[in-house]
Scaffold this motif. Structure first.
Motif, PDB file in Angstrom:
ATOM      1  N   HIS A  83      -1.113  -4.716   9.847  1.00 52.04           N
ATOM      2  CA  HIS A  83      -1.729  -5.000   8.603  1.00 52.04           C
ATOM      3  C   HIS A  83      -0.931  -5.710   7.780  1.00 52.04           C
ATOM      4  N   GLU A  96       4.234  -1.943  -0.148  1.00 51.88           N
ATOM      5  CA  GLU A  96       4.084  -0.609   0.218  1.00 51.88           C
ATOM      6  C   GLU A  96       5.475  -0.237   0.345  1.00 51.88           C
ATOM      7  N   HIS A 119       2.931  -6.272   8.570  1.00 49.24           N
ATOM      8  CA  HIS A 119       3.619  -5.118   9.289  1.00 49.24           C
ATOM      9  C   HIS A 119       2.733  -4.097  10.231  1.00 49.24           C
TER      10      HIS A 119
HETATM   11 FE   LIG Z   1       1.492  -0.026   6.062  1.00 46.72          FE
END
Ligand SMILES: [Fe+2]
Length: 392
Positions: A300, A307, A338
């Motif tokens: 994603h 994140e 990632h």
């Molecule tokens: Fe993630």
């Protein structure tokens, strides 16, 4: 906080005379957010909360400089390698930050001095150890897995349990307020049935904490820097308070994970929201149950988020081959796609075929909506090979 609480003694009406046993008046103080237009509490002090006798500027205990994530890379930081640098306030080693939030890690077995963060709310996650949170509102006994949310301006200190060993915390310092997500609450603030936790899971001070003392220093953090204000009397002099604004604790083990037939995205794990960021709790749960489900994340690119994931317990099947372990932090920035390491999808499908139906992973995630710069604490414990682990 979403609900009203009263602790200790308060007068029957607000803003009326409330007298001590010796006939003198208690001093009323309003602690309120957003200029008298949001949650507040009224506190009743034995002494004037305004009486200070000294003010001095203070240098930060650790390096607070931030630098951009350049060249842009996914990062892996090993907090296991960070040593204690002071107490749970002055010893915070900055990992990452931006204009909305600062993320730090601290390890300590010694009490902090009194502290007031006037820049915003703090959410302190206890990774390991037991600690007593003392404040003008009273005490919260906290331990492994607790998030302690401290409202802006609350005078408090952290006292590790003397026989409990060092306490490790992740400190999430907001430039604003940290609250349960709005979508979990009714229009009047009650947790709704679909929320993954509710009022019964929250712990708050149950009785006043009164400490006598004179000339008591309090470390105050503002946008201008750090100041040590010396109060004429000990600020823990509140005999009672009531309202909607107070510190509280929530344990990650009380989070009720929501599971879908196929893989659910992180918003189902959301625990708190702050200005420009969210906090999510990944907890042990049944795996996604469609017969052909791939029960780990798909690759994603959440284009608006950085994140920051702190791995606090369990087994990281999605991260095999990455070097990620308990105590690790990964930072997957916007601009980088990632996902699971090579072979992880096949491995989890195989595990399900062998009868595995649950995941034991436990992680605290902070997703920010503006890029995170890197702190010196993070750079001092970085695993430099992480960025290339998907290409092996
Ligand atoms: Fe993630």
């Amino acid at each position: 906080m979403p609900y009203y609480r009263v602790v200790g003694e308060v007068p029957r009406k607000r803003h009326v005379q409330f007298r001590r046993p010796d006939g003198g008046l208690y001093a009323e103080e309003l602690m309120g957010e957003e200029g008298f237009s949001s949650d507040s509490s009224l506190l009743y002090h034995r002494y004037l909360p305004t009486a200070i006798v000294k003010a001095e500027a203070v240098e930060p205990g650790t390096e607070t400089r931030l630098e951009p994530n350049l060249p842009l890379s996914p990062r892996h930081f090993r907090t296991q390698e960070l040593a204690s640098a002071g107490d749970l306030v002055t010893g915070r080693m900055v990992l990452a930050g931006n204009g909305d939030v600062r993320l730090s890690y601290a390890t300590s077995d010694r009490p902090s001095e009194l502290y007031r963060n006037s820049m915003g709310d703090e959410c302190v996650y206890v990774q390991r150890g037991r600690v007593r949170f003392e404040s003008t509102y009273g005490v919260i006994e906290a331990g492994e897995g607790d998030y302690i949310v401290v409202p802006t301006g609350t005078i408090h200190r952290w006292v590790p349990e003397p026989t409990g060993g060092p306490v490790n915390v992740l400190a999430i310092e907001a430039a604003g307020h940290i609250r349960p997500p709005k979508r979990y609450l009714s229009q009047y603030g009650q947790f709704l049935e679909h929320a993954p936790y509710c009022e019964r899971d929250l712990r708050a001070p149950a009785e006043p904490l009164v400490v006598e003392g004179e000339e008591v220093p309090v470390l105050v953090r503002t946008r201008g820097g750090l100041t040590r204000l010396v109060y004429r009397n000990h600020p823990f002099d509140v005999v009672g308070w009531d309202g909607y604004l107070y510190p509280f604790a929530f344990n990650i083990n009380d989070f009720e994970p929501i599971v879908k037939k196929t893989h659910a995205p992180p918003p189902v794990h959301q625990t708190f929201e702050g200005p420009g960021f969210v906090v999510c709790s990944f907890c042990p749960r049944p795996l996604d149950y469609h017969p052909e489900a791939i029960p780990i994340p798909y690759n994603h690119h959440n284009v608006d988020s950085d994140e920051f994931m702190f791995y606090v317990g369990g087994d990281y099947s999605a991260r095999a081959g990455s070097g990620i372990d308990v105590g690790s932090i990964s930072l997957h920035p916007a601009g980088f796609t990632h996902g699971p390491q090579p072979g992880a999808v096949e491995a989890v499908i195989d595990a399900v075929a062998r009868g595995i139906t649950t995941t034991s992973e436990m992680a605290v995630m902070v997703d920010t909506f503006r890029p995170l710069d890197l702190g010196q604490g993070a750079l001092s414990c970085e695993d430099p090979g992480y960025a290339w682990t998907w290409a092996r």
